[in-house]
Design a protein around this motif. Structure first.
Motif, PDB file in Angstrom:
ATOM      1  N   HIS A 117     -66.004 -22.047  57.644  1.00  0.00           N
ATOM      2  CA  HIS A 117     -66.089 -23.271  56.877  1.00  0.00           C
ATOM      3  C   HIS A 117     -66.217 -22.805  55.407  1.00  0.00           C
ATOM      4  N   THR A 118     -66.353 -24.050  54.280  1.00  0.00           N
ATOM      5  CA  THR A 118     -66.484 -23.877  52.821  1.00  0.00           C
ATOM      6  C   THR A 118     -66.895 -24.896  52.438  1.00  0.00           C
ATOM      7  N   ILE A 119     -67.887 -24.865  51.257  1.00  0.00           N
ATOM      8  CA  ILE A 119     -68.105 -25.705  50.522  1.00  0.00           C
ATOM      9  C   ILE A 119     -67.728 -25.395  49.030  1.00  0.00           C
ATOM     10  N   ALA A 120     -67.021 -26.304  48.337  1.00  0.00           N
ATOM     11  CA  ALA A 120     -66.565 -26.083  47.132  1.00  0.00           C
ATOM     12  C   ALA A 120     -66.669 -27.273  46.089  1.00  0.00           C
ATOM     13  N   GLY A 121     -67.004 -27.099  44.782  1.00  0.00           N
ATOM     14  CA  GLY A 121     -67.020 -28.171  43.657  1.00  0.00           C
ATOM     15  C   GLY A 121     -68.350 -28.828  43.690  1.00  0.00           C
ATOM     16  N   MET A 122     -68.539 -29.929  43.659  1.00  0.00           N
ATOM     17  CA  MET A 122     -69.812 -30.704  43.556  1.00  0.00           C
ATOM     18  C   MET A 122     -70.127 -31.113  44.774  1.00  0.00           C
ATOM     19  N   ILE A 123     -71.540 -30.834  45.232  1.00  0.00           N
ATOM     20  CA  ILE A 123     -72.033 -31.065  46.648  1.00  0.00           C
ATOM     21  C   ILE A 123     -73.006 -32.198  46.894  1.00  0.00           C
ATOM     22  N   PRO A 128     -73.478 -36.378  46.025  1.00  0.00           N
ATOM     23  CA  PRO A 128     -74.920 -36.953  46.557  1.00  0.00           C
ATOM     24  C   PRO A 128     -74.670 -36.973  47.955  1.00  0.00           C
ATOM     25  N   ASN A 129     -75.645 -37.543  48.626  1.00  0.00           N
ATOM     26  CA  ASN A 129     -75.837 -37.502  50.094  1.00  0.00           C
ATOM     27  C   ASN A 129     -74.594 -38.062  50.635  1.00  0.00           C
ATOM     28  N   THR A 130     -73.810 -39.007  50.033  1.00  0.00           N
ATOM     29  CA  THR A 130     -72.693 -39.501  50.726  1.00  0.00           C
ATOM     30  C   THR A 130     -71.761 -38.692  51.282  1.00  0.00           C
ATOM     31  N   LEU A 131     -71.531 -37.373  50.687  1.00  0.00           N
ATOM     32  CA  LEU A 131     -70.874 -36.118  51.247  1.00  0.00           C
ATOM     33  C   LEU A 131     -71.448 -35.797  52.426  1.00  0.00           C
ATOM     34  N   LEU A 132     -72.725 -35.491  52.840  1.00  0.00           N
ATOM     35  CA  LEU A 132     -73.290 -35.544  54.054  1.00  0.00           C
ATOM     36  C   LEU A 132     -73.077 -36.565  54.885  1.00  0.00           C
ATOM     37  N   GLY A 133     -73.286 -37.589  54.674  1.00  0.00           N
ATOM     38  CA  GLY A 133     -72.720 -38.778  55.560  1.00  0.00           C
ATOM     39  C   GLY A 133     -71.288 -38.643  56.157  1.00  0.00           C
ATOM     40  N   ALA A 134     -70.378 -38.252  55.136  1.00  0.00           N
ATOM     41  CA  ALA A 134     -68.750 -38.044  55.680  1.00  0.00           C
ATOM     42  C   ALA A 134     -68.998 -36.804  56.601  1.00  0.00           C
ATOM     43  N   VAL A 135     -69.735 -35.829  56.468  1.00  0.00           N
ATOM     44  CA  VAL A 135     -69.798 -34.498  57.351  1.00  0.00           C
ATOM     45  C   VAL A 135     -70.061 -34.932  58.646  1.00  0.00           C
ATOM     46  N   GLU A 136     -71.258 -35.794  58.579  1.00  0.00           N
ATOM     47  CA  GLU A 136     -71.651 -36.275  59.979  1.00  0.00           C
ATOM     48  C   GLU A 136     -70.643 -37.243  60.717  1.00  0.00           C
ATOM     49  N   MET A 137     -69.919 -38.245  59.944  1.00  0.00           N
ATOM     50  CA  MET A 137     -68.782 -38.939  60.349  1.00  0.00           C
ATOM     51  C   MET A 137     -67.665 -38.188  61.070  1.00  0.00           C
ATOM     52  N   ALA A 138     -67.274 -37.063  60.341  1.00  0.00           N
ATOM     53  CA  ALA A 138     -66.343 -36.105  60.689  1.00  0.00           C
ATOM     54  C   ALA A 138     -66.624 -35.417  62.026  1.00  0.00           C
ATOM     55  N   LYS A 139     -67.916 -35.144  62.024  1.00  0.00           N
ATOM     56  CA  LYS A 139     -68.385 -34.535  63.281  1.00  0.00           C
ATOM     57  C   LYS A 139     -68.332 -35.209  64.619  1.00  0.00           C
ATOM     58  N   ALA A 140     -68.800 -36.532  64.167  1.00  0.00           N
ATOM     59  CA  ALA A 140     -68.521 -37.666  65.453  1.00  0.00           C
ATOM     60  C   ALA A 140     -67.216 -37.743  65.846  1.00  0.00           C
ATOM     61  N   ASP A 141     -66.373 -37.981  64.696  1.00  0.00           N
ATOM     62  CA  ASP A 141     -65.036 -38.017  65.218  1.00  0.00           C
ATOM     63  C   ASP A 141     -64.200 -36.812  65.791  1.00  0.00           C
ATOM     64  N   LEU A 142     -64.710 -35.830  65.380  1.00  0.00           N
ATOM     65  CA  LEU A 142     -64.333 -34.537  66.059  1.00  0.00           C
ATOM     66  C   LEU A 142     -64.802 -34.518  67.643  1.00  0.00           C
ATOM     67  N   MET A 143     -66.114 -34.802  67.707  1.00  0.00           N
ATOM     68  CA  MET A 143     -66.487 -34.615  69.193  1.00  0.00           C
ATOM     69  C   MET A 143     -65.962 -35.906  69.910  1.00  0.00           C
ATOM     70  N   ASP A 144     -65.628 -36.903  69.498  1.00  0.00           N
ATOM     71  CA  ASP A 144     -64.954 -38.051  70.373  1.00  0.00           C
ATOM     72  C   ASP A 144     -63.575 -37.613  70.603  1.00  0.00           C
ATOM     73  N   ARG A 145     -62.740 -36.815  69.756  1.00  0.00           N
ATOM     74  CA  ARG A 145     -61.477 -36.469  70.030  1.00  0.00           C
ATOM     75  C   ARG A 145     -61.340 -35.529  71.011  1.00  0.00           C
ATOM     76  N   MET A 146     -62.425 -34.451  71.063  1.00  0.00           N
ATOM     77  CA  MET A 146     -62.681 -33.406  72.045  1.00  0.00           C
ATOM     78  C   MET A 146     -62.864 -33.902  73.208  1.00  0.00           C
ATOM     79  N   ARG A 147     -63.545 -34.901  73.547  1.00  0.00           N
ATOM     80  CA  ARG A 147     -64.024 -35.446  74.679  1.00  0.00           C
ATOM     81  C   ARG A 147     -62.936 -36.377  75.360  1.00  0.00           C
TER      82      ARG A 147
END
Length: 86
Positions: free
Chosen positions: A56-62, A64-83
């Motif tokens: 993993h990598t983090i680059a540029g501006m990190i 506000p908290n909306t970025l963290l929300g997008a990461v959580e949404m990506a995690k949920a989407d990835l878990m759904d696809r793997m299931r």
């Protein structure tokens, strides 16, 4: 790039040889264009490498908290696809 004739697995298993993925390349090119235009100013990325390992990598501006929300949404989407795959 080395051929599988030059690489030996420690325990005799198959040797994974990376192959470019057209969908990944196209998305990264599009993302780069958006970064160069200033549309994308921060980036969090999980990567799957050709050898089966991940990173993993983090680059540029990190903020506000909306970025963290997008990461959580990506995690949920990835878990759904793997299931669905299983």
């Amino acid at each position: 790039m080395a051929s599988d004739k030059n690489v030996t697995a420690l325990r005799g298993g198959p040797v994974l040889m990376p192959e470019p993925n057209a969908g990944c390349i196209a998305y990264l090119r599009d993302l780069l264009a958006k970064a160069e235009s200033g549309e994308v100013v921060g980036f969090v990325c999980a990567t799957l490498h050709g050898d089966g390992l991940s990173g993993h990598t983090i680059a540029g501006m990190i903020g506000p908290n909306t970025l963290l929300g997008a990461v959580e949404m990506a995690k949920a989407d990835l878990m759904d696809r793997m299931r669905e795959r299983d």
